[in-house]
Design an enzyme around this catalytic site. Structure first.
Site, PDB file in Angstrom:
ATOM      1  N   CYS A 105       0.599  -1.391   0.257  1.00 42.79           N
ATOM      2  CA  CYS A 105       0.229  -0.136  -0.005  1.00 42.79           C
ATOM      3  C   CYS A 105       0.470   1.418   0.133  1.00 42.79           C
ATOM      4  O   CYS A 105       0.258   2.601  -0.057  1.00 42.79           O
ATOM      5  CB  CYS A 105      -0.848  -0.614   1.381  1.00 42.79           C
ATOM      6  SG  CYS A 105      -2.338  -1.831   1.089  1.00 42.79           S
ATOM      7  N   HIS A 148      -3.143   7.144   2.848  1.00 47.99           N
ATOM      8  CA  HIS A 148      -3.269   5.384   2.673  1.00 47.99           C
ATOM      9  C   HIS A 148      -5.261   4.893   2.777  1.00 47.99           C
ATOM     10  O   HIS A 148      -5.420   5.595   4.408  1.00 47.99           O
ATOM     11  CB  HIS A 148      -2.654   4.806   2.470  1.00 47.99           C
ATOM     12  CG  HIS A 148      -3.143   3.189   2.277  1.00 47.99           C
ATOM     13  ND1 HIS A 148      -3.710   2.916   1.274  1.00 47.99           N
ATOM     14  CD2 HIS A 148      -3.128   2.094   3.699  1.00 47.99           C
ATOM     15  CE1 HIS A 148      -4.410   1.530   1.345  1.00 47.99           C
ATOM     16  NE2 HIS A 148      -3.848   1.188   2.555  1.00 47.99           N
ATOM     17  N   ASN A 194      -9.731  -0.197   0.144  1.00 46.84           N
ATOM     18  CA  ASN A 194      -9.248  -0.647   0.610  1.00 46.84           C
ATOM     19  C   ASN A 194      -8.310  -0.992  -0.727  1.00 46.84           C
ATOM     20  O   ASN A 194      -8.072  -1.535  -0.906  1.00 46.84           O
ATOM     21  CB  ASN A 194      -8.570  -0.494   1.181  1.00 46.84           C
ATOM     22  CG  ASN A 194      -7.060  -0.547   1.512  1.00 46.84           C
ATOM     23  OD1 ASN A 194      -6.648  -0.679   0.836  1.00 46.84           O
ATOM     24  ND2 ASN A 194      -6.087  -1.850   3.215  1.00 46.84           N
TER      25      ASN A 194
END
Ligand code: UT7
Length: 324
Positions: free
Chosen positions: A111, A251, A281
């Site tokens: 990520c 994020h 996500n």
């Protein structure tokens, strides 16, 4: 001389899967997912692979930056879900947009991938090797989550986001840091491929560790600690305070992680731009997708200072202070 973001772009699947849709597949509820994560829906591929979203993003970048594909010098794609082991997504993007003179490759930092990719592009530009780059984070996480595991499958979505960056005399990337903490890599893994061959006893086939495996609580702790420290360091090294920052683009993993970061840093939550409610996500795509949305909505003006920050598997993190 700095590296400056000239254009942003993104691409997501058309198909939207709500929390109620997921509750038909695993034992969960809209209430649990919303309260624990802030996610209400996510875009899930109806069959398009990661390259599709990366290529669509690259096409938007070329168009918005109004550049000739032949003049692109560098293409870096961050992903944990490429179509192939080889070729890289970067090479697939290169072919699709006709950037025949570019060098193209992928990097993996889960990520934090976009932050790492942008950091690498920045170094090539700062050292004079290249003068421009397309940097993309692209994922089809729906193909690597275990759709029978409610602790992970509710979290993720598909999509891509990216930026076209150029060498500039104006202010761009001011300060950045990327970091790794490999000693705790086991708290978040995916894609384990066992060593099976004709000369050992290992069985081939899909290993359960192929899917996303995560110790959610440990990742939560790592995320809040590492991001808080990282933002603090970058602001201190740049000599700026939170009053100087217009937006922080984190994020998009979990709204509660952002709550903790906002409280610890005493930075008002309104300064954190969030869209995880609509996209979930999306790993390496999440920061550039959110940045693109911020840009498309006209919420940032040239001269504003913003912070991009990510964390993820590895474990890794990355933070960047930029003048828009
Ligand atoms: O990009 C990096 C990726 N990862 C992250 O950022 C993840 C960071 N961690 C998190 O966001 C959170 O830890 C989660 C959202 C993954 C989990 O939230 P939590 O508050 O840490 O929940 P938990 O794992 O402690 O589970 C609490 C309860 C458990 O039941 P019991 O043992 O209390 O009876 C779970 O079995 O919630 C249960 N549970 C669920 N219930 C309904 C876990 N997942 C679900 C679900 N629906 N989807």
């Amino acid at each position: 001389m700095t590296t400056r973001i000239i254009a942003t772009g993104a691409s997501v699947p058309e198909q939207i899967i709500t929390n109620d849709d997921i509750a038909k597949v695993v034992e969960t509820s809209d209430e649990w997912i919303t309260q624990r994560t802030g996610i209400k829906q996510r875009h899930i591929s109806a069959g398009e692979n990661t390259s599709h979203f990366a290529i669509e993003t690259a096409k938007k970048l070329i168009e918005r930056a109004n550049v000739n594909p032949e003049d692109i010098e560098l293409i870096i794609v961050a992903s944990v879900t490429p179509d192939y082991g080889t070729p890289s997504l970067g090479c697939m993007v290169q072919k699709a947009i006709g950037a025949s003179k570019a060098v193209a490759f992928d990097i993996t930092a889960a990520c934090s991938g976009f932050m790492f990719a942008l950091s690498v592009a920045d170094k090539y530009i700062q050292t004079g090797v290249y003068s421009n780059a397309i940097v993309i984070g692209a994922e089809t996480l729906s193909k690597i989550v275990d759709w029978s595991d409610r602790t992970t499958c509710v979290l993720f979505g598909d999509g891509a986001g990216g930026a076209y960056v150029e060498k500039s005399e104006k202010e761009g990337i001011i300060k950045e840091e990327i970091g790794s903490k490999g000693e705790i890599y086991e708290i978040l893994t995916q894609g384990y491929t066992p060593c099976a061959n004709a000369f050992n006893d290992n069985e081939s086939g899909v290993d359960p560790l192929w899917y996303v495996n995560m110790n959610g609580r440990e990742v939560f702790k790592f995320a809040t600690k590492s991001v808080v420290k990282s933002i603090d360091r970058v602001m201190e090294n740049a000599g700026v305070t939170q009053e100087d920052i217009k937006y922080i683009v984190p994020h998009q993993a979990n709204i509660r992680i952002v709550d903790v970061i906002s409280n610890k840093l005493k930075i008002p939550k309104e300064k954190f731009y969030m869209n995880m409610d609509r996209f979930g996500n999306t790993s390496s795509a999440s920061v550039p997708m959110a940045l693109n949305e911020l840009n498309e909505k006209g919420l940032i003006e040239r001269g504003d200072k913003i912070i991009l920050t990510g964390f993820g598997g590895g474990m890794t993190w990355g933070t960047m202070l930029i003048t828009w």
